[in-house]
Design a protein around this motif. Sequence first.
Motif, PDB file in Angstrom:
ATOM      1  N   TYR A 171       7.337 -43.708   7.787  1.00 30.23           N
ATOM      2  CA  TYR A 171       6.527 -44.517   8.111  1.00 30.23           C
ATOM      3  C   TYR A 171       5.724 -45.021   6.774  1.00 30.23           C
ATOM      4  O   TYR A 171       5.816 -46.651   6.960  1.00 30.23           O
ATOM      5  CB  TYR A 171       4.051 -43.596   8.973  1.00 30.23           C
ATOM      6  N   ALA A 172       5.133 -44.526   5.788  1.00 28.57           N
ATOM      7  CA  ALA A 172       4.716 -45.320   4.863  1.00 28.57           C
ATOM      8  C   ALA A 172       5.697 -45.834   3.976  1.00 28.57           C
ATOM      9  O   ALA A 172       5.219 -47.162   3.443  1.00 28.57           O
ATOM     10  CB  ALA A 172       3.824 -44.611   3.858  1.00 28.57           C
ATOM     11  N   ILE A 173       6.898 -45.274   4.134  1.00 36.96           N
ATOM     12  CA  ILE A 173       8.240 -46.725   3.556  1.00 36.96           C
ATOM     13  C   ILE A 173       8.164 -47.795   4.197  1.00 36.96           C
ATOM     14  O   ILE A 173       8.014 -48.715   4.105  1.00 36.96           O
ATOM     15  CB  ILE A 173       9.361 -46.043   3.630  1.00 36.96           C
ATOM     16  N   GLY A 174       8.685 -47.753   5.095  1.00 32.62           N
ATOM     17  CA  GLY A 174       8.108 -48.503   6.591  1.00 32.62           C
ATOM     18  C   GLY A 174       7.125 -50.134   6.534  1.00 32.62           C
ATOM     19  O   GLY A 174       7.242 -50.864   6.710  1.00 32.62           O
ATOM     20  N   PHE A 175       6.017 -49.305   5.944  1.00 32.38           N
ATOM     21  CA  PHE A 175       4.497 -49.567   6.244  1.00 32.38           C
ATOM     22  C   PHE A 175       4.969 -50.802   4.849  1.00 32.38           C
ATOM     23  O   PHE A 175       4.231 -51.737   4.472  1.00 32.38           O
ATOM     24  CB  PHE A 175       2.852 -48.757   6.318  1.00 32.38           C
ATOM     25  N   THR A 176       4.642 -49.942   3.136  1.00 31.67           N
ATOM     26  CA  THR A 176       5.157 -50.122   1.920  1.00 31.67           C
ATOM     27  C   THR A 176       6.181 -51.125   1.747  1.00 31.67           C
ATOM     28  O   THR A 176       5.791 -52.172   1.068  1.00 31.67           O
ATOM     29  CB  THR A 176       4.950 -49.561   1.189  1.00 31.67           C
ATOM     30  N   SER A 177       7.698 -50.843   2.266  1.00 38.12           N
ATOM     31  CA  SER A 177       8.342 -51.728   2.039  1.00 38.12           C
ATOM     32  C   SER A 177       8.289 -53.331   1.744  1.00 38.12           C
ATOM     33  O   SER A 177       8.849 -54.130   0.719  1.00 38.12           O
ATOM     34  CB  SER A 177       9.750 -51.260   2.557  1.00 38.12           C
ATOM     35  N   ALA A 228      15.084 -49.040   0.472  1.00 36.87           N
ATOM     36  CA  ALA A 228      14.270 -48.746   1.468  1.00 36.87           C
ATOM     37  C   ALA A 228      14.754 -48.101   2.822  1.00 36.87           C
ATOM     38  O   ALA A 228      14.143 -47.069   3.570  1.00 36.87           O
ATOM     39  CB  ALA A 228      13.237 -49.255   1.935  1.00 36.87           C
ATOM     40  N   GLU A 229      15.259 -48.754   3.742  1.00 40.73           N
ATOM     41  CA  GLU A 229      16.375 -48.121   4.620  1.00 40.73           C
ATOM     42  C   GLU A 229      16.910 -46.885   4.398  1.00 40.73           C
ATOM     43  O   GLU A 229      17.024 -46.733   5.037  1.00 40.73           O
ATOM     44  CB  GLU A 229      17.626 -50.106   4.614  1.00 40.73           C
ATOM     45  N   ILE A 230      17.509 -46.897   2.988  1.00 42.22           N
ATOM     46  CA  ILE A 230      18.293 -45.758   2.762  1.00 42.22           C
ATOM     47  C   ILE A 230      17.291 -44.204   2.878  1.00 42.22           C
ATOM     48  O   ILE A 230      17.558 -43.750   3.376  1.00 42.22           O
ATOM     49  CB  ILE A 230      19.499 -45.876   1.674  1.00 42.22           C
ATOM     50  N   MET A 231      16.215 -44.798   2.148  1.00 42.80           N
ATOM     51  CA  MET A 231      14.889 -43.621   2.803  1.00 42.80           C
ATOM     52  C   MET A 231      14.799 -43.289   3.665  1.00 42.80           C
ATOM     53  O   MET A 231      14.274 -42.588   4.501  1.00 42.80           O
ATOM     54  CB  MET A 231      13.504 -43.982   1.288  1.00 42.80           C
ATOM     55  N   ALA A 232      14.233 -44.741   4.515  1.00 43.52           N
ATOM     56  CA  ALA A 232      13.634 -44.516   5.982  1.00 43.52           C
ATOM     57  C   ALA A 232      14.434 -43.838   6.635  1.00 43.52           C
ATOM     58  O   ALA A 232      14.935 -42.511   7.410  1.00 43.52           O
ATOM     59  CB  ALA A 232      13.873 -45.659   6.675  1.00 43.52           C
ATOM     60  N   ASN A 233      16.203 -43.690   6.935  1.00 42.73           N
ATOM     61  CA  ASN A 233      17.553 -43.446   7.558  1.00 42.73           C
ATOM     62  C   ASN A 233      17.122 -42.244   7.464  1.00 42.73           C
ATOM     63  O   ASN A 233      17.375 -41.197   8.514  1.00 42.73           O
ATOM     64  CB  ASN A 233      18.374 -43.966   7.642  1.00 42.73           C
ATOM     65  N   ALA A 234      17.216 -41.621   5.900  1.00 39.99           N
ATOM     66  CA  ALA A 234      17.498 -40.100   5.286  1.00 39.99           C
ATOM     67  C   ALA A 234      16.286 -39.949   6.316  1.00 39.99           C
ATOM     68  O   ALA A 234      16.643 -38.207   6.971  1.00 39.99           O
ATOM     69  CB  ALA A 234      17.414 -40.050   4.123  1.00 39.99           C
ATOM     70  N   LEU A 235      15.232 -40.169   6.349  1.00 41.71           N
ATOM     71  CA  LEU A 235      14.143 -39.194   6.988  1.00 41.71           C
ATOM     72  C   LEU A 235      14.349 -38.608   7.813  1.00 41.71           C
ATOM     73  O   LEU A 235      13.816 -37.733   8.432  1.00 41.71           O
ATOM     74  CB  LEU A 235      12.267 -39.454   5.735  1.00 41.71           C
ATOM     75  N   ARG A 236      14.582 -40.040   8.375  1.00 36.26           N
ATOM     76  CA  ARG A 236      14.144 -39.690  10.404  1.00 36.26           C
ATOM     77  C   ARG A 236      15.277 -39.051  10.359  1.00 36.26           C
ATOM     78  O   ARG A 236      15.147 -38.122  11.658  1.00 36.26           O
ATOM     79  CB  ARG A 236      15.164 -41.385  10.558  1.00 36.26           C
ATOM     80  N   LYS A 284      17.303 -44.995  -4.860  1.00 35.56           N
ATOM     81  CA  LYS A 284      16.489 -45.647  -5.567  1.00 35.56           C
ATOM     82  C   LYS A 284      15.195 -46.062  -5.430  1.00 35.56           C
ATOM     83  O   LYS A 284      15.671 -46.517  -4.287  1.00 35.56           O
ATOM     84  CB  LYS A 284      17.638 -47.102  -6.174  1.00 35.56           C
ATOM     85  N   PRO A 285      14.577 -46.097  -6.164  1.00 34.36           N
ATOM     86  CA  PRO A 285      13.048 -46.297  -5.592  1.00 34.36           C
ATOM     87  C   PRO A 285      12.978 -48.065  -5.463  1.00 34.36           C
ATOM     88  O   PRO A 285      13.268 -48.175  -6.147  1.00 34.36           O
ATOM     89  CB  PRO A 285      11.807 -45.589  -6.279  1.00 34.36           C
ATOM     90  N   PHE A 286      12.152 -47.853  -4.376  1.00 30.79           N
ATOM     91  CA  PHE A 286      12.653 -49.283  -3.651  1.00 30.79           C
ATOM     92  C   PHE A 286      11.582 -49.893  -4.368  1.00 30.79           C
ATOM     93  O   PHE A 286      11.269 -51.735  -4.249  1.00 30.79           O
ATOM     94  CB  PHE A 286      12.443 -49.587  -2.590  1.00 30.79           C
ATOM     95  N   TRP A 287      10.229 -49.237  -5.099  1.00 28.70           N
ATOM     96  CA  TRP A 287       9.057 -50.293  -5.490  1.00 28.70           C
ATOM     97  C   TRP A 287       9.444 -49.938  -6.842  1.00 28.70           C
ATOM     98  O   TRP A 287       8.013 -50.701  -7.668  1.00 28.70           O
ATOM     99  CB  TRP A 287       7.692 -48.794  -5.481  1.00 28.70           C
ATOM    100  N   THR A 288      10.205 -49.951  -7.524  1.00 22.46           N
ATOM    101  CA  THR A 288      10.792 -49.824  -9.192  1.00 22.46           C
ATOM    102  C   THR A 288      11.196 -51.772  -9.571  1.00 22.46           C
ATOM    103  O   THR A 288      11.533 -51.704  -9.047  1.00 22.46           O
ATOM    104  CB  THR A 288      11.043 -48.822  -9.429  1.00 22.46           C
ATOM    105  N   ARG A 289      10.916 -51.775 -10.364  1.00 20.73           N
ATOM    106  CA  ARG A 289      11.177 -52.944 -10.828  1.00 20.73           C
ATOM    107  C   ARG A 289      12.906 -53.308 -11.338  1.00 20.73           C
ATOM    108  O   ARG A 289      13.410 -54.188 -11.082  1.00 20.73           O
ATOM    109  CB  ARG A 289      11.072 -53.176 -12.914  1.00 20.73           C
TER     110      ARG A 289
END
Length: 124
Positions: free
Chosen positions: A24-30, A41-49, A116-121
């Motif tokens: 949920y945090a990924i979905g909210f912050t992405s 973000a999609e890869i992370m959220a799908n893996a966590l799902r 890969k972290p979606f929040w990095t530059r």
Amino acid sequence: GRAARDLSRHDLHRFRLRTKRMRYAIGFTSGMFGKRAGKGAEIMANALRDLQAYLGEITDMESHAKILNYLMKKAGQQPMSSRARLQAPLVGHQARKRERLLKKAAAAYRAFEAAKPFWTRHHR
């Protein structure tokens, strides 16, 4: 993978709830990262799902086994050896299913870790 095998039903459930909050945090912050977040973000959220689903299936399965054991004891009609003969195939099936689910959960976790972290530059 290996560490999850040693967790109690309660601890697996807690871990599942944490994966849910993380998803949920990924979905909210992405959305704050615009298009840059996209695939990561999609890869992370799908893996966590997926991880959440596998852990949920394991904890549900273990709860069902606990309920079944309680009901069989409560019935009290059958001698212990008969109860054990009835439960043996189910217990074996549940153990094999749990192992398969743990392997799938470990693969989902590895997919999450590999994203890969979606929040990095430098995310691409």
